[in-house]
Design a protein around this motif. Structure first.
Motif, PDB file in Angstrom:
ATOM      1  N   ILE A  93       0.830  -1.198   0.000  1.00 42.35           N
ATOM      2  CA  ILE A  93       0.000   0.000   0.000  1.00 42.35           C
ATOM      3  C   ILE A  93       0.868   1.252   0.000  1.00 42.35           C
ATOM      4  O   ILE A  93       0.479   2.290  -0.545  1.00 42.35           O
ATOM      5  CB  ILE A  93      -0.951   0.002   1.209  1.00 42.35           C
ATOM      6  N   PHE A  94       2.053   1.172   0.580  1.00 40.10           N
ATOM      7  CA  PHE A  94       2.955   2.317   0.631  1.00 40.10           C
ATOM      8  C   PHE A  94       3.477   2.690  -0.761  1.00 40.10           C
ATOM      9  O   PHE A  94       4.109   3.738  -0.920  1.00 40.10           O
ATOM     10  CB  PHE A  94       4.123   2.047   1.580  1.00 40.10           C
ATOM     11  N   GLU A  95       3.244   1.863  -1.754  1.00 40.17           N
ATOM     12  CA  GLU A  95       3.566   2.185  -3.137  1.00 40.17           C
ATOM     13  C   GLU A  95       2.308   2.400  -3.978  1.00 40.17           C
ATOM     14  O   GLU A  95       2.336   3.132  -4.971  1.00 40.17           O
ATOM     15  CB  GLU A  95       4.390   1.066  -3.780  1.00 40.17           C
ATOM     16  N   GLU A  96       1.214   1.758  -3.590  1.00 40.99           N
ATOM     17  CA  GLU A  96       0.019   1.711  -4.436  1.00 40.99           C
ATOM     18  C   GLU A  96      -1.052   2.735  -4.075  1.00 40.99           C
ATOM     19  O   GLU A  96      -1.916   3.029  -4.910  1.00 40.99           O
ATOM     20  CB  GLU A  96      -0.596   0.310  -4.364  1.00 40.99           C
ATOM     21  N   TYR A  97      -0.999   3.276  -2.868  1.00 39.55           N
ATOM     22  CA  TYR A  97      -2.080   4.185  -2.458  1.00 39.55           C
ATOM     23  C   TYR A  97      -2.086   5.412  -3.356  1.00 39.55           C
ATOM     24  O   TYR A  97      -1.032   5.984  -3.659  1.00 39.55           O
ATOM     25  CB  TYR A  97      -1.902   4.596  -0.997  1.00 39.55           C
ATOM     26  N   HIS A 103       2.514   8.144   1.241  1.00 41.67           N
ATOM     27  CA  HIS A 103       3.369   6.965   1.056  1.00 41.67           C
ATOM     28  C   HIS A 103       4.427   6.824   2.143  1.00 41.67           C
ATOM     29  O   HIS A 103       4.689   5.713   2.614  1.00 41.67           O
ATOM     30  CB  HIS A 103       4.037   7.017  -0.320  1.00 41.67           C
ATOM     31  N   ARG A 104       5.049   7.918   2.523  1.00 38.12           N
ATOM     32  CA  ARG A 104       6.092   7.837   3.548  1.00 38.12           C
ATOM     33  C   ARG A 104       5.509   7.313   4.855  1.00 38.12           C
ATOM     34  O   ARG A 104       6.099   6.428   5.507  1.00 38.12           O
ATOM     35  CB  ARG A 104       6.733   9.208   3.761  1.00 38.12           C
ATOM     36  N   HIS A 105       4.371   7.824   5.269  1.00 41.45           N
ATOM     37  CA  HIS A 105       3.767   7.385   6.526  1.00 41.45           C
ATOM     38  C   HIS A 105       3.332   5.915   6.440  1.00 41.45           C
ATOM     39  O   HIS A 105       3.490   5.156   7.407  1.00 41.45           O
ATOM     40  CB  HIS A 105       2.564   8.260   6.865  1.00 41.45           C
ATOM     41  N   LEU A 106       2.804   5.526   5.311  1.00 41.10           N
ATOM     42  CA  LEU A 106       2.392   4.131   5.126  1.00 41.10           C
ATOM     43  C   LEU A 106       3.603   3.211   5.128  1.00 41.10           C
ATOM     44  O   LEU A 106       3.553   2.096   5.660  1.00 41.10           O
ATOM     45  CB  LEU A 106       1.606   3.986   3.823  1.00 41.10           C
ATOM     46  N   PHE A 107       4.707   3.663   4.544  1.00 39.51           N
ATOM     47  CA  PHE A 107       5.942   2.883   4.565  1.00 39.51           C
ATOM     48  C   PHE A 107       6.439   2.690   5.994  1.00 39.51           C
ATOM     49  O   PHE A 107       6.783   1.575   6.400  1.00 39.51           O
ATOM     50  CB  PHE A 107       7.017   3.599   3.735  1.00 39.51           C
ATOM     51  N   ALA A 109       4.800   2.803   8.809  1.00 37.71           N
ATOM     52  CA  ALA A 109       3.911   1.908   9.552  1.00 37.71           C
ATOM     53  C   ALA A 109       4.107   0.469   9.105  1.00 37.71           C
ATOM     54  O   ALA A 109       4.172  -0.458   9.929  1.00 37.71           O
ATOM     55  CB  ALA A 109       2.464   2.334   9.361  1.00 37.71           C
ATOM     56  N   ASN A 110       4.208   0.253   7.819  1.00 38.89           N
ATOM     57  CA  ASN A 110       4.374  -1.107   7.278  1.00 38.89           C
ATOM     58  C   ASN A 110       5.643  -1.753   7.797  1.00 38.89           C
ATOM     59  O   ASN A 110       5.639  -2.926   8.198  1.00 38.89           O
ATOM     60  CB  ASN A 110       4.408  -1.050   5.753  1.00 38.89           C
TER      61      ASN A 110
END
Length: 231
Positions: A93-97, A103-107, A109-110
């Motif tokens: 999701i950190f690439e696809e959202y 993206h940085r925040h999703l990365f 967290a992931n």
């Protein structure tokens, strides 16, 4: 207006986690949200380990919800967080959202969840690169923006680069490259003392910069936005 540019890439490496992303206060807040407390008496390293254990004690989707709510509670509603917390167990999701500003925040967290669950979540990589950028010409800017840095890096990217394919117009038009601030997650550009020359350190997703050259010297021209002479 275009000016001559020489970019020398000195180092490039991949990171599984971006240093300094999570601070002691973050760990304590995450632990509290997960139903744990450290008593404010243990070290940061111990608090980090306890945070990972606190997350691992939860269902993966619940743990993801805790992190996403903490990091992105002001940007996403409950329904979006719930959907992402399930999707991110299988998808990057950190690439696809669609909102690249997240993206940085999703990365972040992931990658923390991946540590907590011993690889259950998809693996992500960030790219750390250092370079020297030299701009030549009477209109050379005194500061570098993310947009100018990406334009300077363009010759060091492959012709099939995702940035070139999605943002080819932004790389060449005399207008601000607004997405650049979200593509480059961290950026410092320090004048070296030589005219028009900057020491650059940047972090981005491997999604964007996997095909950036590992090293070398690249010359070309970059377009300056026609907005007060710079972006």
């Amino acid at each position: 207006m275009t000016i001559a540019c020489k970019t020398t890439i000195t180092t490039k490496e991949t990171l599984s986690e971006i240093p300094g992303t999570w601070q002691l206060t973050d760990y304590r807040s995450i632990m509290s949200a997960a139903g744990f407390t450290d008593g404010d008496t243990i070290s940061e390293a111990e608090t980090r380990e306890m945070t990972l254990m606190a997350l691992a004690d939860l269902d993966p989707a619940e743990a993801a919800t805790v992190l996403l709510s903490y990091r992105l509670g002001d940007d996403l509603n409950d329904g979006q967080i719930d959907q992402i917390s399930h999707d991110m167990q299988n998808d990057k999701i950190f690439e696809e959202y669609p909102e690249i500003g997240l993206h940085r925040h999703l990365f972040d967290a992931n990658q923390l969840l991946r540590l907590a669950y011993n690889g259950k979540f998809p693996n992500g990589q960030a790219v750390l690169a250092e370079a020297t950028i030299q701009l030549t010409g009477p209109e050379a800017p005194e500061q570098l923006t993310a947009g100018l840095v990406l334009r300077a890096l363009a010759p060091a990217l492959s012709d099939r680069s995702l940035i070139k394919r999605l943002y080819g117009t932004e790389l060449t038009d005399p207008t601000p490259f607004e997405a650049a601030d979200n593509i480059l997650w961290e950026l410092t550009a320090t004048p070296t003392g030589a005219p028009g020359t900057f020491a650059v350190r940047l972090i981005s997703s491997e999604y964007w910069l996997h095909d950036l050259a590992d090293s070398g010297e690249f010359e070309g021209e970059i377009t300056l936005p026609e907005v007060n002479g710079q972006e």
